[in-house]
Design a protein around this motif. Structure first.
Motif, mmCIF file in Angstrom:
data_model
loop_
_atom_site.group_PDB
_atom_site.id
_atom_site.type_symbol
_atom_site.label_atom_id
_atom_site.label_comp_id
_atom_site.label_asym_id
_atom_site.label_seq_id
_atom_site.Cartn_x
_atom_site.Cartn_y
_atom_site.Cartn_z
ATOM 1 N N GLU A 283 -1.058 -30.704 -11.682
ATOM 2 C CA GLU A 283 -1.644 -30.177 -10.447
ATOM 3 C C GLU A 283 -1.323 -31.092 -9.270
ATOM 4 N N LEU A 284 -1.450 -32.401 -9.481
ATOM 5 C CA LEU A 284 -1.129 -33.344 -8.409
ATOM 6 C C LEU A 284 0.350 -33.257 -8.042
ATOM 7 N N SER A 285 1.215 -33.109 -9.043
ATOM 8 C CA SER A 285 2.650 -33.060 -8.763
ATOM 9 C C SER A 285 3.014 -31.861 -7.901
ATOM 10 N N THR A 286 2.250 -30.777 -7.998
ATOM 11 C CA THR A 286 2.571 -29.573 -7.214
ATOM 12 C C THR A 286 2.303 -29.750 -5.728
ATOM 13 N N ILE A 287 1.488 -30.733 -5.355
ATOM 14 C CA ILE A 287 1.243 -30.984 -3.934
ATOM 15 C C ILE A 287 1.826 -32.331 -3.512
ATOM 16 N N SER A 288 2.633 -32.933 -4.396
ATOM 17 C CA SER A 288 3.180 -34.257 -4.114
ATOM 18 C C SER A 288 4.550 -34.149 -3.469
ATOM 19 N N ASN A 289 5.098 -35.305 -3.125
ATOM 20 C CA ASN A 289 6.428 -35.357 -2.523
ATOM 21 C C ASN A 289 7.532 -35.074 -3.532
ATOM 22 N N ARG A 290 7.176 -34.827 -4.799
ATOM 23 C CA ARG A 290 8.172 -34.471 -5.811
ATOM 24 C C ARG A 290 8.112 -32.994 -6.185
ATOM 25 N N ALA A 291 7.265 -32.249 -5.510
ATOM 26 C CA ALA A 291 7.052 -30.848 -5.890
ATOM 27 C C ALA A 291 8.333 -30.033 -5.808
ATOM 28 N N ALA A 292 9.176 -30.315 -4.830
ATOM 29 C CA ALA A 292 10.408 -29.544 -4.655
ATOM 30 C C ALA A 292 11.610 -30.258 -5.255
ATOM 31 N N GLY A 293 11.374 -31.209 -6.156
ATOM 32 C CA GLY A 293 12.475 -31.996 -6.682
ATOM 33 C C GLY A 293 12.778 -33.174 -5.772
ATOM 34 N N LEU A 294 13.773 -33.942 -6.159
ATOM 35 C CA LEU A 294 14.084 -35.173 -5.439
ATOM 36 C C LEU A 294 15.326 -35.007 -4.580
ATOM 37 N N LEU A 295 15.310 -35.646 -3.439
ATOM 38 C CA LEU A 295 16.495 -35.664 -2.587
ATOM 39 C C LEU A 295 17.610 -36.452 -3.277
ATOM 40 N N PRO A 296 18.876 -36.102 -3.015
ATOM 41 C CA PRO A 296 19.986 -36.762 -3.721
ATOM 42 C C PRO A 296 19.940 -38.286 -3.656
ATOM 43 N N LYS A 297 19.657 -38.832 -2.475
ATOM 44 C CA LYS A 297 19.645 -40.293 -2.344
ATOM 45 C C LYS A 297 18.589 -40.922 -3.241
ATOM 46 N N PHE A 374 28.286 -34.930 -13.625
ATOM 47 C CA PHE A 374 27.365 -34.398 -14.633
ATOM 48 C C PHE A 374 25.940 -34.871 -14.364
ATOM 49 N N TYR A 375 25.796 -36.159 -13.987
ATOM 50 C CA TYR A 375 24.454 -36.633 -13.662
ATOM 51 C C TYR A 375 23.921 -35.951 -12.414
ATOM 52 N N ARG A 376 24.761 -35.797 -11.410
ATOM 53 C CA ARG A 376 24.312 -35.133 -10.188
ATOM 54 C C ARG A 376 23.842 -33.713 -10.481
ATOM 55 N N GLY A 377 24.463 -33.085 -11.472
ATOM 56 C CA GLY A 377 24.066 -31.736 -11.846
ATOM 57 C C GLY A 377 22.681 -31.664 -12.454
ATOM 58 N N LEU A 378 22.186 -32.788 -13.018
ATOM 59 C CA LEU A 378 20.851 -32.785 -13.616
ATOM 60 C C LEU A 378 19.766 -32.507 -12.586
ATOM 61 N N ARG A 379 20.055 -32.783 -11.325
ATOM 62 C CA ARG A 379 19.060 -32.566 -10.270
ATOM 63 C C ARG A 379 18.698 -31.096 -10.119
ATOM 64 N N TYR A 380 19.516 -30.225 -10.649
ATOM 65 C CA TYR A 380 19.268 -28.791 -10.521
ATOM 66 C C TYR A 380 18.654 -28.191 -11.780
ATOM 67 N N LEU A 381 18.362 -29.037 -12.763
ATOM 68 C CA LEU A 381 17.752 -28.562 -14.002
ATOM 69 C C LEU A 381 16.245 -28.785 -13.961
ATOM 70 N N PRO A 382 15.457 -27.825 -14.449
ATOM 71 C CA PRO A 382 13.996 -28.021 -14.504
ATOM 72 C C PRO A 382 13.650 -29.276 -15.302
ATOM 73 N N LEU A 383 12.599 -29.929 -14.886
ATOM 74 C CA LEU A 383 12.092 -31.187 -15.453
ATOM 75 C C LEU A 383 12.985 -32.368 -15.073
ATOM 76 N N PHE A 384 14.299 -32.252 -15.290
ATOM 77 C CA PHE A 384 15.180 -33.356 -14.899
ATOM 78 C C PHE A 384 15.056 -33.644 -13.406
ATOM 79 N N ASN A 385 14.812 -32.594 -12.609
ATOM 80 C CA ASN A 385 14.787 -32.782 -11.158
ATOM 81 C C ASN A 385 13.545 -33.524 -10.675
#
Length: 939
Positions: A283-297, A374-385
């Motif tokens: 629940e906290l993660s859904t309103i956190s700065n990680r809710a939409a995944g992480l920025l590439p940097k 391949f690692y950069r592609g993980l950012r688009y996978l659920p949970l990995f992101n």
């Protein structure tokens, strides 16, 4: 009695394992003997900034008979339990932190996890039929290697990652078991281990462990047994795989996909066991700065580069690891284990060696991060992101590499001849290893870091030669098994003990118990602060040394001293709070109920540093910008100021020109002069008094200070000057002010300026320009403390409101012209236009303030919203006069409740629904596991 008999029976059948397990479990306590004996405390980095203060809050809550569901002293209120990294439900934590002093609990929390991972690795290796010596080598290399031993400050990582070998051990025992009932029992054990791992507080390493376990289970080890024997309803899947295998035999000769279902089942039950923690965290993660995944940097941070790979051979290639090298990029497991791991494919070609070799190579490959598509592609996978830091794949690498090393060592032991008795040479080898280890452990506290680093200049070469000698000698059968065990295990332990000796002086450093409990001197100057009455705010303009962090109450240090803070240090920062803090200015600071602003200090060796040390960003920047104000009639200008590094200035020397712009367009200046209008701030310091060349003018304020080297306690001062700014005896309407220093700007500190109006009253230029008056009340070489003169109450009424989305709200409230006492922006509810700010005959009082329960009384004369300047969260509910009323998000992050005219009582209660749902799921899962263990009890 039955349990005692079984334990005795087990020990009798595993007598060869008792001593290695005891040594592995005891080694961390021996190596860190100062921590074990309570002579020192782990205190560096995240221990000091996160785990010590949050665990202190956790301990306080336990002793009050509650969980720390809501922590009002952090980030204007934060769901600390939901954040997860304190591991509130981790099995050892209630006992350690609930019963022991915080320093003892911190030490033993770390040491127990180091011992636990070592024993788990040993048992997993023994389950794979490796000899005790080989399993011992793996246990030492994994637990004391670069992944675990350099991350002692990351306590949640230790608690979570320590369970990886235990989960694979439970799975391996399940796979080797022939009896169907006993296999189910091992699955239940695996579920328990998975659940505890998820309670450790670091989901990333639990996720990585599950992925590795699933891959391990997927491999067809040709042990016999089929899925149908365990889960009859899924027999069709096994048949389907068999059908596909006939068409693609090459793949399915090595892979058994259906076994992954058992892993998913066990881990799913484990997740259910941990649901009481996982659901609030989600629940906290859904309103956190990680809710939409992480920025590439952020996602690619700490990608591995060539020097980091070379550090696997030469760990201090870049010199002193602090602060040049992050612990995230360290994966050293010792020279001999690395050589043995390289040799594994040459001496043993079976599926396990191939599997763990592939895991090690994949981990090193993914560690490239931003250089790896391949690692950069993980950012688009659920949970990995949700997860970051590619170098954390060193977790897989160190695990796989130590297993490969153990296999090679086991091969070499099999080639060694066995002696009937322990020879004199074997006794000497064993004694030499023990003596060298004891000497290293004993002298670590006394030997400086530079000596250890100098040793490591040539040590890798020496270790490489020794490793080559052992490998070639063992290959030719030159050593007896006992001698090879002593040499191999001894060299690894000595290597890693010397490796950690550098980190005991840097990332794993400890402090004395007395220093651990020494409160910062700053506390004496934060008057009358309580969770419901004002907050402290620390500037993050530099990342200072530990002593400065403590003195400046760096986040989250405030928790340890019961100081409410407007900010905090957490990976799950609520997104709205993050956006609010990004645009934080004086009006938002006042709205946040900040009474004290603390600035970490750098030594003022030059004018720029001196200026930066007292550059309070919430006061007007007099020296760098002209300050526009509404036209204000004035007869006099009052300036409060001080100088720095000014002992050579003489009376009358002009240090700045203060420019004033009148409404008629005329611009004129008044000089600020040393000795008459301002003076050195440290005038009374002994070395200054001896040589200062200008007089002391009228003192405006005096504050305690400690400065210079050696440090001296002395009073600090600001000075008051008043200038006539009339023209022909008539007041002027001033619209703009600018300070133009004639010295280096950092050496002239203008604290406040005010205009005296014709009626004799004065008005602050800071208030007129949308800033705050900030008074310096304490200054040392570590911290400058300012008292905010314009903070708003914690709770107040607002009668004018507007409904706006977050983007529109942030654009308005982030401007210096915003008047939070007069206008409230809401994310919903009702727009009002009933009179602006709280009236003189209205009131809002806090009558009860507890972490999860707040009671206000309100006397309102018109419709309005009560704004409680505590952070909003979805689990808060409100009742007005006993009737549940919606809580709106006010000014992006706060709690706002509508009231009608009259006297009311508002009650806020924190009711985390997902905690209760999770508790029910966890309870059912534990009942299910208990039933499974009961059903399989007669074995």
């Amino acid at each position: 009695m039955n349990l005692f008999y079984r334990l005795k029976q087990y020990l009798a059948s595993h007598v060869n394992d008792v001593l290695p397990i005891a040594l592995l479990a005891g080694f961390p306590f021996i190596y860190f003997w100062q921590a074990t004996l309570r002579q020192a405390v782990f205190f560096f980095g995240d221990i000091f900034l996160f785990f010590y203060p949050t665990h202190q809050a956790y301990a306080d809550a336990l002793r009050a008979g509650r969980l720390p569901l809501w922590e009002p002293r952090m980030l204007a209120g934060f769901p600390l339990y939901a954040e997860g990294q304190i591991g509130a439900l981790y099995p050892t934590h209630p006992f350690l932190y609930g019963l022991l002093p915080i320093d003892v609990a911190t030490n033993y929390d770390i040491l127990i996890n180091l011992a636990w991972v070592a024993v788990g690795m040993y048992l997993f290796m023994r389950a794979l039929n490796l000899r005790p010596a080989s399993a011992f080598l793996a246990g030492v290399a994994f637990s004391f290697g670069g992944f675990f031993i350099v991350r002692l400050q990351h306590m949640s990582v230790l608690a979570t990652a320590a369970w990886l070998p235990w989960t694979l051990w439970a799975w391996e025992k399940h796979e080797q078991e022939k009896d169907a009932k006993k296999r189910w029992r091992w699955l239940a054990v695996l579920a328990i281990f998975s659940g505890i791992q998820l309670l450790g507080g670091h989901p990333q390493f639990a996720f990585m462990s599950v992925i590795l376990l699933a891959l391990y289970a997927m491999v067809n080890w040709q042990r016999g047994g089929t899925l149908e024997n365990e889960i009859a309803p899924l027999a069709w899947l096994a048949k389907l795989q068999a059908s596909v295998a006939r068409r693609v035999p090459i793949v399915f000769e090595y892979v058994t996909l259906t076994r992954v279902i058992l892993v998913v089942l066990a881990v799913g039950v484990g997740a259910a066991i941990a649901a009481m923690q996982l659901l609030p965290t989600y629940e906290l993660s859904t309103i956190s700065n990680r809710a939409a995944g992480l920025l590439p940097k952020f996602f690619n941070a700490y990608s591995l580069r060539l020097p980091h790979y070379l550090m696997l051979l030469y760990p201090f290639l870049l010199g002193n690891p602090y602060p040049r090298v992050s612990v995230e990029v360290v994966g050293y497991i010792g020279l001999l284990p690395l050589v043995l791991a390289f040799a594994a494919p040459l001496v043993r070609r079976d599926r396990r060696v191939v599997f763990f070799l592939l895991i090690a190579l994949v981990a090193l490959f993914l560690g490239l991060g931003d250089q790896n598509v391949f690692y950069r592609g993980l950012r688009y996978l659920p949970l990995f992101n949700y997860f970051r830091v590619p170098s954390r794949f060193f977790f897989w690498y160190t695990f796989a590499a130590t297993i490969l090393a153990a296999y090679t060592f086991d091969y070499l032991l099999a080639r060694a001849h066995v002696t009937a008795t322990v020879t004199r040479g074997q006794k000497i080898a064993l004694a030499l290893v023990v003596l060298v280890l004891a000497a290293i452990i004993g002298i670590i506290p006394a030997v400086p870091l530079e000596t250890w680093l100098a040793l490591w200049v040539w040590l890798p070469l020496a270790l490489a030669l020794i490793a080559a000698w052992i490998l070639l000698g063992a290959r030719r059968g030159l050593f007896t098994r006992t001698t090879l065990t002593a040499l191999g295990v001894g060299v690894v332990m000595i290597d890693l003990a010397l490796f950690e000796s550098v980190y005991t002086k840097t990332y794993d450093s400890m402090t004395t118990v007395a220093d651990f409990y020494t409160p910062p001197s700053t506390l004496a100057y934060l008057k009358n602060l309580s969770p419901e009455n004002g907050r402290a705010l620390t500037s993050l303009w530099i990342y200072p040394w530990m002593v400065t962090m403590r003195e400046s109450l760096y986040p989250n240090v405030t928790l340890a001293y019961n100081i409410p803070s407007a900010i905090g240090y957490t990976p799950l920062l609520p997104q709205a709070m993050s956006e609010y803090l990004e645009v934080l200015d004086a009006p938002l600071m006042n709205l946040l109920n900040v009474r004290y602003y603390l600035m970490p200090q750098m030594l003022p060796v030059d004018a720029k540093t001196e200026g930066d040390d007292v550059n309070d960003g919430f006061a007007p920047d007099w020296n760098r910008h002209d300050i526009a104000i509404p036209p204000t009639l004035a007869t006099n200008l009052i300036v409060t100021s001080s100088l720095a590094q000014s002992v050579d200035l003489r009376d009358g020397d002009v240090v700045a020109q203060i420019g004033l712009l009148a409404q008629d367009g005329t611009w004129f200046t008044v000089p600020l002069r040393a000795g008459y209008d301002t003076a050195e701030w440290a005038y009374d310091r002994t070395d200054v008094l001896k040589v200062i060349k200008h007089a002391r003018p009228t003192i405006a304020t005096t504050f305690d200070a400690r400065s210079a080297f050696p440090t001296e306690a002395h009073p600090g001062h600001t000075y008051r000057a008043q200038f006539d700014i009339t023209r022909n005896g008539k007041p002027l309407a001033i619209t703009d002010v600018m300070v133009m220093p004639t010295l280096a700007p950092g050496l002239v500190h203008i604290e406040t300026m005010a205009l005296v109006q014709p009626n004799g009253s004065s008005v602050s230029l800071a208030a007129l320009s949308g800033h705050s008056d900030q008074q310096l009340i304490y200054r040392t070489n570590e911290v400058a403390v300012f008292e905010n003169q314009n903070t708003l109450p914690r709770a107040f009424l607002v009668h004018d409101t507007q409904i706006a989305d977050d983007d529109a709200t942030i654009k308005v409230i982030g401007k210096e012209q915003f008047k939070p006492a007069q206008l409230l922006f809401l994310d919903g509810g009702q727009a009002l236009n009933a009179g602006g700010a709280q009236r003189a005959d209205e009131s809002v009082r806090i009558v009860n303030y507890q972490p999860e329960h707040v009671v206000l009384t309100v006397d309102a004369k018109a419709d309005g919203y009560v704004l409680l300047a505590d952070a909003w969260a979805p689990s808060w509910v409100a009742r007005v006069d006993g009737v549940e009323t919606p809580i709106q998000r006010g000014d992006l992050i706060f709690r706002a409740v509508k009231v009608s005219p009259g006297t009311h009582q508002i009650e806020f209660d924190y009711r985390p629904l997902w905690l209760y749902v999770g508790a029910a799921i966890s309870g059912l899962a534990l009942v299910l596991i208990g039933a499974a263990l009961w059903w399989t009890r007669k074995i």
